[in-house]
Design a protein around this motif. Structure first.
Motif, PDB file in Angstrom:
ATOM      1  N   LEU A 279      14.769   2.800   6.748  1.00 19.56           N
ATOM      2  CA  LEU A 279      14.727   3.525   8.111  1.00 19.56           C
ATOM      3  C   LEU A 279      15.891   3.427   8.583  1.00 19.56           C
ATOM      4  CD1 LEU A 279      13.392   5.320  10.298  1.00 19.56           C
ATOM      5  CD2 LEU A 279      12.426   2.878  11.132  1.00 19.56           C
ATOM      6  N   GLU A 280      16.537   2.357   8.926  1.00 21.34           N
ATOM      7  CA  GLU A 280      17.834   2.172   9.670  1.00 21.34           C
ATOM      8  C   GLU A 280      19.239   2.793   8.775  1.00 21.34           C
ATOM      9  OE1 GLU A 280      18.516   1.168  12.526  1.00 21.34           O
ATOM     10  OE2 GLU A 280      16.399   0.456  12.830  1.00 21.34           O
TER      11      GLU A 280
ATOM     12  N   ARG B 145       0.863  -1.088  -0.105  1.00 22.27           N
ATOM     13  CA  ARG B 145      -0.134   0.060  -0.067  1.00 22.27           C
ATOM     14  C   ARG B 145       0.850   1.256   0.181  1.00 22.27           C
ATOM     15  NH1 ARG B 145      -4.736  -1.793  -1.695  1.00 22.27           N
ATOM     16  NH2 ARG B 145      -5.334  -3.632  -0.675  1.00 22.27           N
ATOM     17  N   THR B 146       0.571   2.230  -0.825  1.00 21.88           N
ATOM     18  CA  THR B 146       1.295   3.351  -1.060  1.00 21.88           C
ATOM     19  C   THR B 146       0.401   4.517  -0.844  1.00 21.88           C
ATOM     20  OG1 THR B 146       1.130   3.369  -3.385  1.00 21.88           O
ATOM     21  CG2 THR B 146       3.188   2.294  -2.546  1.00 21.88           C
TER      22      THR B 146
ATOM     23  N   GLN C 163       9.256   6.634  14.112  1.00 22.43           N
ATOM     24  CA  GLN C 163       8.149   5.786  13.899  1.00 22.43           C
ATOM     25  C   GLN C 163       6.758   6.204  14.407  1.00 22.43           C
ATOM     26  OE1 GLN C 163       9.778   1.735  15.024  1.00 22.43           O
ATOM     27  NE2 GLN C 163       9.818   1.226  12.837  1.00 22.43           N
ATOM     28  N   GLU C 164       6.824   6.640  15.488  1.00 23.27           N
ATOM     29  CA  GLU C 164       5.548   7.161  16.282  1.00 23.27           C
ATOM     30  C   GLU C 164       5.172   8.388  15.882  1.00 23.27           C
ATOM     31  OE1 GLU C 164       6.530   7.077  20.581  1.00 23.27           O
ATOM     32  OE2 GLU C 164       6.160   4.682  20.484  1.00 23.27           O
ATOM     33  N   GLU C 165       6.098   9.424  15.636  1.00 19.83           N
ATOM     34  CA  GLU C 165       5.535  10.477  15.087  1.00 19.83           C
ATOM     35  C   GLU C 165       5.023  10.721  13.516  1.00 19.83           C
ATOM     36  OE1 GLU C 165       8.577  13.602  16.082  1.00 19.83           O
ATOM     37  OE2 GLU C 165       8.529  13.031  18.077  1.00 19.83           O
ATOM     38  N   ILE C 166       5.706   9.886  12.922  1.00 20.00           N
ATOM     39  CA  ILE C 166       5.203   9.637  11.403  1.00 20.00           C
ATOM     40  C   ILE C 166       3.806   8.961  11.421  1.00 20.00           C
ATOM     41  CG2 ILE C 166       5.408   8.547   9.375  1.00 20.00           C
ATOM     42  CD1 ILE C 166       8.462   9.134   9.600  1.00 20.00           C
ATOM     43  N   SER C 167       3.670   8.007  12.264  1.00 22.38           N
ATOM     44  CA  SER C 167       2.324   7.290  12.366  1.00 22.38           C
ATOM     45  C   SER C 167       1.175   8.492  12.971  1.00 22.38           C
ATOM     46  CB  SER C 167       2.515   6.313  13.501  1.00 22.38           C
ATOM     47  OG  SER C 167       1.294   5.673  13.654  1.00 22.38           O
ATOM     48  N   ASP C 168       1.526   9.239  13.866  1.00 23.07           N
ATOM     49  CA  ASP C 168       0.719  10.134  14.411  1.00 23.07           C
ATOM     50  C   ASP C 168       0.309  11.104  13.264  1.00 23.07           C
ATOM     51  OD1 ASP C 168       0.563   8.984  16.906  1.00 23.07           O
ATOM     52  OD2 ASP C 168       2.161  10.481  17.585  1.00 23.07           O
ATOM     53  N   TYR C 169       1.415  11.644  12.523  1.00 21.63           N
ATOM     54  CA  TYR C 169       0.954  12.702  11.484  1.00 21.63           C
ATOM     55  C   TYR C 169      -0.033  12.075  10.553  1.00 21.63           C
ATOM     56  CZ  TYR C 169       5.358  15.302  12.738  1.00 21.63           C
ATOM     57  OH  TYR C 169       6.059  15.848  13.458  1.00 21.63           O
TER      58      TYR C 169
ATOM     59  N   VAL D  14      -4.200   3.130   3.902  1.00 19.06           N
ATOM     60  CA  VAL D  14      -2.954   2.888   3.929  1.00 19.06           C
ATOM     61  C   VAL D  14      -2.098   3.178   5.404  1.00 19.06           C
ATOM     62  CG1 VAL D  14      -2.439   4.985   2.938  1.00 19.06           C
ATOM     63  CG2 VAL D  14      -0.558   3.072   3.107  1.00 19.06           C
ATOM     64  N   ARG D  15      -1.315   2.232   5.960  1.00 18.45           N
ATOM     65  CA  ARG D  15      -0.739   2.454   7.341  1.00 18.45           C
ATOM     66  C   ARG D  15       0.239   3.261   6.797  1.00 18.45           C
ATOM     67  NH1 ARG D  15       3.556  -0.350   9.637  1.00 18.45           N
ATOM     68  NH2 ARG D  15       3.664  -0.124  12.112  1.00 18.45           N
ATOM     69  N   VAL D  16       0.504   4.763   7.637  1.00 18.39           N
ATOM     70  CA  VAL D  16       1.459   5.531   7.363  1.00 18.39           C
ATOM     71  C   VAL D  16       2.212   5.337   8.157  1.00 18.39           C
ATOM     72  CG1 VAL D  16       2.117   7.947   7.622  1.00 18.39           C
ATOM     73  CG2 VAL D  16      -0.226   7.277   6.710  1.00 18.39           C
ATOM     74  N   SER D  17       3.736   4.863   7.743  1.00 19.03           N
ATOM     75  CA  SER D  17       4.960   4.397   8.297  1.00 19.03           C
ATOM     76  C   SER D  17       6.126   4.861   7.449  1.00 19.03           C
ATOM     77  CB  SER D  17       4.926   2.965   8.399  1.00 19.03           C
ATOM     78  OG  SER D  17       5.034   2.294   7.251  1.00 19.03           O
ATOM     79  N   CYS D  18       7.375   4.544   7.834  1.00 20.01           N
ATOM     80  CA  CYS D  18       8.541   4.749   7.235  1.00 20.01           C
ATOM     81  C   CYS D  18       8.623   3.757   5.997  1.00 20.01           C
ATOM     82  CB  CYS D  18       9.742   4.377   8.178  1.00 20.01           C
ATOM     83  SG  CYS D  18       9.948   5.952   9.485  1.00 20.01           S
ATOM     84  N   HIS D  19       8.050   2.575   6.280  1.00 18.84           N
ATOM     85  CA  HIS D  19       8.068   1.510   5.024  1.00 18.84           C
ATOM     86  C   HIS D  19       7.381   1.887   4.097  1.00 18.84           C
ATOM     87  CE1 HIS D  19      10.652  -1.390   6.741  1.00 18.84           C
ATOM     88  NE2 HIS D  19       9.812  -1.489   8.018  1.00 18.84           N
ATOM     89  N   SER D  20       5.984   2.686   4.385  1.00 22.20           N
ATOM     90  CA  SER D  20       4.944   3.045   3.166  1.00 22.20           C
ATOM     91  C   SER D  20       5.463   4.072   2.554  1.00 22.20           C
ATOM     92  CB  SER D  20       3.716   3.198   3.711  1.00 22.20           C
ATOM     93  OG  SER D  20       3.588   4.454   4.861  1.00 22.20           O
ATOM     94  N   LEU D  21       6.494   5.155   3.046  1.00 19.40           N
ATOM     95  CA  LEU D  21       6.922   6.045   2.509  1.00 19.40           C
ATOM     96  C   LEU D  21       8.018   5.683   1.474  1.00 19.40           C
ATOM     97  CD1 LEU D  21       7.450   8.842   5.179  1.00 19.40           C
ATOM     98  CD2 LEU D  21       5.504   8.571   3.677  1.00 19.40           C
ATOM     99  N   ARG D  22       8.691   4.593   1.781  1.00 20.98           N
ATOM    100  CA  ARG D  22       9.846   3.893   1.097  1.00 20.98           C
ATOM    101  C   ARG D  22       8.999   3.112  -0.241  1.00 20.98           C
ATOM    102  NH1 ARG D  22      14.870   0.958   0.714  1.00 20.98           N
ATOM    103  NH2 ARG D  22      14.594  -1.307   0.373  1.00 20.98           N
ATOM    104  N   TYR D  23       7.938   2.721   0.015  1.00 19.88           N
ATOM    105  CA  TYR D  23       7.382   1.780  -1.078  1.00 19.88           C
ATOM    106  C   TYR D  23       6.657   3.023  -2.023  1.00 19.88           C
ATOM    107  CZ  TYR D  23       7.461  -2.011   1.794  1.00 19.88           C
ATOM    108  OH  TYR D  23       7.940  -3.343   2.577  1.00 19.88           O
ATOM    109  N   THR D  24       6.279   4.257  -1.315  1.00 19.01           N
ATOM    110  CA  THR D  24       5.919   5.047  -2.236  1.00 19.01           C
ATOM    111  C   THR D  24       6.622   5.686  -3.055  1.00 19.01           C
ATOM    112  OG1 THR D  24       4.055   6.061  -0.592  1.00 19.01           O
ATOM    113  CG2 THR D  24       4.509   7.895  -1.993  1.00 19.01           C
TER     114      THR D  24
END
Length: 315
Positions: free
Chosen positions: A167-168, A129-130, A237-243, A252-262
């Protein structure tokens, strides 16, 4: 303890294979992984798997690596499945256990490898999901850029969207790893493999602006907290999820991974190729990069409409 004494102890343990305990074997294996200069996350993953496996063995009164048989491993896998572990998670356990027992066999500590007949579970093909363009814009509008933390988080999200970094990697590159003239950032990915990731002029301007707030003369990790310490994984991770929740993003679950997939989705749909995507994202083979190209049915429909022979003939 001097090396000669350690070597003597190792040889004695090899000579008494039946006496080798799981904990001693795990200690030697983890030390061997650290000597390979693996990342701390990879080592921690091995420790986690072997701890769970050891707990399972103790419950069944098994204490030595030589006592483990094929059926023990199969029962462990079934137990994890019963607990609700997903196929990717169980396959991670299998990879770790295979590495552990391959090490014991190749080092002469055991002669029978219970992992030889164990196969990975079939994983369902996931649709990644992106975020849409509107969702990206809504997300980027949330951070309060008048505050140091808000501005940092805004630039951090821009970085993931512009480069597709893991992310790492984004948390660990240093100020001196940014090569401004060439517009590339040096990172160490999985397996401590070094690569150079290109970035856009727009991101470059935002990175420089962040450094001015952070203190451009400072060295060390690029993204830091208000105390000047490296930014923590859980914090961002928590701050991006809160955003994502504040932006009311659904589907779509907003996360660092979903930004990478986007990033991957837009890179492919803007006309680039999977080989360059593979290099930028740090994949070892084309398999994962090809998956990105195969997982966006709505966009493939647009491409079909654009290049359909029938459409071109009848129009």
């Amino acid at each position: 303890m001097e090396y000669r004494e350690k070597r003597k102890m190792i040889l004695e343990m090899r000579g008494a294979k039946e006496e080798l305990t799981m904990q001693s074997a795990i200690n030697m294996f983890i030390k061997s992984r650290k000597l390979k200069n693996l990342t701390s996350n990879t080592t921690a993953s091995y420790v986690q798997t072997l701890s769970k496996f050891t707990e399972f063995l103790e419950e069944n009164e098994i204490s030595k690596p030589n006592d483990v048989i094929l059926e023990d491993v199969q029962e462990f896998i079934q137990t994890r499945m019963n607990l609700g572990n997903s196929a990717p998670t169980i396959n991670k356990y299998i990879r770790s256990l295979r590495a552990f027992y391959n090490f014991l066999c190749s080092s002469g500590y055991i002669t029978e490898n219970p992992m030889e007949a164990i196969e990975k579970l079939v994983e369902e093909k996931r649709v990644l999901r992106t975020l849409s363009r509107d969702q990206v814009m809504a997300l980027l509008a949330v951070p309060n850029r008048s505050t140091p933390a808000g501005h940092r988080n805004y630039v951090f999200m821009l970085l993931l969207l512009d480069t597709g970094m893991r992310l790492e990697e984004a948390l660990s590159f240093r100020v001196e790893d940014v090569h401004w003239q060439e517009r590339v950032i040096k990172v160490f990915g999985k397996g401590r493999v070094e690569r150079l990731i290109p970035f856009s002029d727009v991101l470059g301007l935002n990175l420089r602006e962040y450094l001015e707030i952070r203190g451009e003369g400072a060295r060390g990790i690029f993204f830091v907290n208000i105390d000047g310490e490296p930014l923590k994984r859980r914090t961002i991770q928590e701050e991006i999820s809160d955003y994502g929740q504040i932006a009311s993003i659904k589907g779509v679950r907003v996360s660092c991974h979903s930004l990478r997939y986007t990033f991957a989705r837009n890179y492919i749909m803007n006309g680039s190729d999977t080989i360059s995507l593979m290099k930028i994202m740090g994949h070892k083979s084309l398999h994962m990069a090809q998956l990105y190209a195969d997982m966006f049915p709505a966009d493939l429909s647009k491409q079909h409409e654009k290049f359909s022979p029938i459409s071109s003939l009848l129009n």
